[in-house]
Design a protein around this motif. Structure first.
Motif, short mmCIF file in Angstrom:
data_model
loop_
_atom_site.label_atom_id
_atom_site.label_comp_id
_atom_site.label_asym_id
_atom_site.label_seq_id
_atom_site.Cartn_x
_atom_site.Cartn_y
_atom_site.Cartn_z
N ARG A 1 -2.72 34.68 -75.36
CA ARG A 1 -3.33 33.81 -76.38
C ARG A 1 -3.75 32.73 -76.19
NH1 ARG A 1 -2.70 36.48 -81.23
NH2 ARG A 1 -0.38 35.29 -81.11
N LEU A 2 -4.89 31.78 -76.05
CA LEU A 2 -5.40 30.54 -75.72
C LEU A 2 -5.91 30.24 -77.16
CD1 LEU A 2 -5.05 27.90 -75.22
CD2 LEU A 2 -6.61 28.57 -73.65
N ALA A 3 -5.96 29.30 -78.39
CA ALA A 3 -7.06 28.88 -79.10
C ALA A 3 -7.60 27.43 -78.67
CB ALA A 3 -6.55 28.14 -80.80
N VAL A 4 -8.76 27.28 -78.14
CA VAL A 4 -9.72 26.33 -77.44
C VAL A 4 -9.40 24.97 -78.39
CG1 VAL A 4 -11.52 25.13 -76.09
CG2 VAL A 4 -10.55 27.80 -76.23
N ARG A 5 -8.78 23.88 -77.82
CA ARG A 5 -9.05 22.60 -78.07
C ARG A 5 -9.85 21.23 -77.84
NH1 ARG A 5 -4.35 23.88 -76.89
NH2 ARG A 5 -3.91 21.55 -75.39
N ALA A 6 -9.84 20.60 -78.87
CA ALA A 6 -11.26 19.71 -78.04
C ALA A 6 -10.79 18.88 -76.45
CB ALA A 6 -11.66 18.22 -79.05
N GLU A 7 -9.81 18.77 -76.62
CA GLU A 7 -9.07 18.13 -75.36
C GLU A 7 -8.84 18.82 -73.67
OE1 GLU A 7 -5.26 19.39 -78.28
OE2 GLU A 7 -6.98 18.72 -77.58
N LEU A 8 -9.30 20.14 -73.92
CA LEU A 8 -9.22 20.66 -73.53
C LEU A 8 -10.87 21.47 -72.85
CD1 LEU A 8 -6.94 24.10 -73.84
CD2 LEU A 8 -6.26 21.55 -72.74
N ARG B 1 -14.96 27.44 -76.15
CA ARG B 1 -15.58 26.34 -76.81
C ARG B 1 -14.54 25.96 -77.60
NH1 ARG B 1 -20.50 28.27 -75.98
NH2 ARG B 1 -22.37 27.27 -75.29
N GLU B 2 -14.25 24.81 -77.83
CA GLU B 2 -13.24 24.08 -79.03
C GLU B 2 -13.18 25.35 -80.45
OE1 GLU B 2 -11.59 20.16 -82.00
OE2 GLU B 2 -13.98 20.89 -80.75
N GLY B 3 -12.45 25.79 -80.85
CA GLY B 3 -12.52 26.90 -81.84
C GLY B 3 -12.19 28.04 -81.72
N ASP B 4 -12.67 28.50 -80.52
CA ASP B 4 -12.52 29.78 -79.82
C ASP B 4 -11.22 30.58 -79.77
OD1 ASP B 4 -15.36 30.34 -79.89
OD2 ASP B 4 -15.15 30.46 -77.70
N VAL B 5 -11.00 31.32 -79.98
CA VAL B 5 -9.47 32.00 -78.95
C VAL B 5 -9.54 33.45 -78.23
CG1 VAL B 5 -7.14 33.72 -80.54
CG2 VAL B 5 -8.53 31.84 -81.94
N THR C 1 -7.47 39.56 -63.70
CA THR C 1 -6.92 39.12 -64.49
C THR C 1 -8.38 38.98 -65.36
OG1 THR C 1 -7.57 36.69 -64.21
CG2 THR C 1 -5.29 37.27 -64.08
N GLU C 2 -8.42 38.80 -67.11
CA GLU C 2 -9.44 39.00 -67.50
C GLU C 2 -8.98 38.13 -68.83
OE1 GLU C 2 -11.15 43.37 -66.55
OE2 GLU C 2 -10.25 43.10 -68.91
N ILE C 3 -10.50 37.83 -69.16
CA ILE C 3 -10.39 36.58 -70.59
C ILE C 3 -11.81 37.18 -71.62
CG2 ILE C 3 -10.58 34.29 -71.10
CD1 ILE C 3 -9.32 32.49 -68.89
N TYR C 4 -11.01 37.12 -72.29
CA TYR C 4 -11.80 37.41 -73.76
C TYR C 4 -11.98 36.33 -74.84
CZ TYR C 4 -12.09 41.78 -71.55
OH TYR C 4 -12.43 42.84 -70.29
N ASP C 5 -13.26 36.66 -75.40
CA ASP C 5 -12.99 35.62 -76.35
C ASP C 5 -12.99 36.42 -78.01
OD1 ASP C 5 -15.50 36.46 -77.14
OD2 ASP C 5 -17.09 35.20 -76.91
N GLN C 6 -13.41 35.72 -79.34
CA GLN C 6 -12.29 36.41 -80.39
C GLN C 6 -13.40 37.40 -80.85
OE1 GLN C 6 -13.17 33.49 -79.87
NE2 GLN C 6 -14.92 33.04 -81.38
N THR C 7 -14.43 37.60 -80.10
CA THR C 7 -15.43 38.82 -80.42
C THR C 7 -15.16 39.66 -79.34
OG1 THR C 7 -17.03 37.34 -79.01
CG2 THR C 7 -17.50 37.17 -81.58
N GLY C 8 -14.93 39.63 -78.12
CA GLY C 8 -14.40 40.45 -77.57
C GLY C 8 -15.27 40.57 -76.06
N ASP C 9 -16.00 39.47 -76.57
CA ASP C 9 -18.01 38.86 -74.89
C ASP C 9 -15.99 38.44 -73.59
OD1 ASP C 9 -19.60 40.19 -76.58
OD2 ASP C 9 -19.63 38.04 -77.14
N LEU C 10 -16.47 38.83 -72.53
CA LEU C 10 -16.23 38.57 -71.48
C LEU C 10 -16.22 37.21 -71.49
CD1 LEU C 10 -14.19 39.54 -69.24
CD2 LEU C 10 -16.97 40.52 -68.02
N VAL C 11 -15.43 35.99 -70.90
CA VAL C 11 -15.41 34.77 -70.74
C VAL C 11 -14.93 34.51 -69.31
CG1 VAL C 11 -14.68 32.52 -70.65
CG2 VAL C 11 -14.81 34.28 -72.52
#
Length: 157
Positions: free
Chosen positions: A38-45, A95-99, A119-129
């Motif tokens: 898991r990653l909580a997206v921060r501004a510096e990323l 974006r910043e704030g996404d998990v 590998t797959e990455i999904y946002d907090q709404t379940g959308d594929l990133v």
């Protein structure tokens, strides 16, 4: 096909070092051949457009592949490996704030010296990133500092 969390994946703790520690992602669950991070997206990323930098996404995809495929069954030793080739598809901006949930899975291979992972990455709404697929080579030896710690008693027994 979407990677699914296996029923026997267990909560674990793992401390990243170096660049991965700076990114700030964490391991949520593991079993041989699978990892969830898991990653909580921060501004510096994020890049100048306010979107999660593509290099961070690639780091997450590559890292999940290695964690899924290099630990032994007891998660007490980690084989050394390197990435030989990796293909990435960026699907949706984060974006910043996404998990983000990052899922990595071993894929069958007949080789003793190489392995494949997706590998797959999904946002907090379940959308594929983003998605990724790679080929990796095992090296001789193990990392003495690499160890997963099971967080539930049943997995430790």
């Amino acid at each position: 096909m979407a990677i699914q969390r296996p029923a026997d994946a267990r909560p674990v703790a793992y401390r990243f070092k170096g660049f991965n520690e700076l990114v700030g992602h964490e391991v949520v669950a593991w079993r041989p051949g699978f990892v969830e991070m898991r990653l909580a997206v921060r501004a510096e990323l994020c890049n100048a457009n306010g979107l999660l930098h593509g290099g961070v996404l690639m780091t997450l995809l590559d890292g999940a592949s290695g964690l899924a495929c290099t630990f032994n069954e007891a998660a007490t030793a980690r084989r050394l490996s390197v990435t030989l080739a990796f293909t990435t598809q960026f699907i949706k901006a984060a974006r910043e704030g996404d998990v983000l949930a990052i899922l990595g899975a071993w894929r069958p291979s007949t080789s003793q010296s190489t392995f494949a992972a997706e590998t797959e990455i999904y946002d907090q709404t379940g959308d594929l990133v983003a998605t990724g697929a790679g080929t990796f080579r095992y090296l001789k030896g193990e990392r003495s500092d690499g160890m997963l710690t099971f967080l539930d008693r049943k997995a430790a027994e």
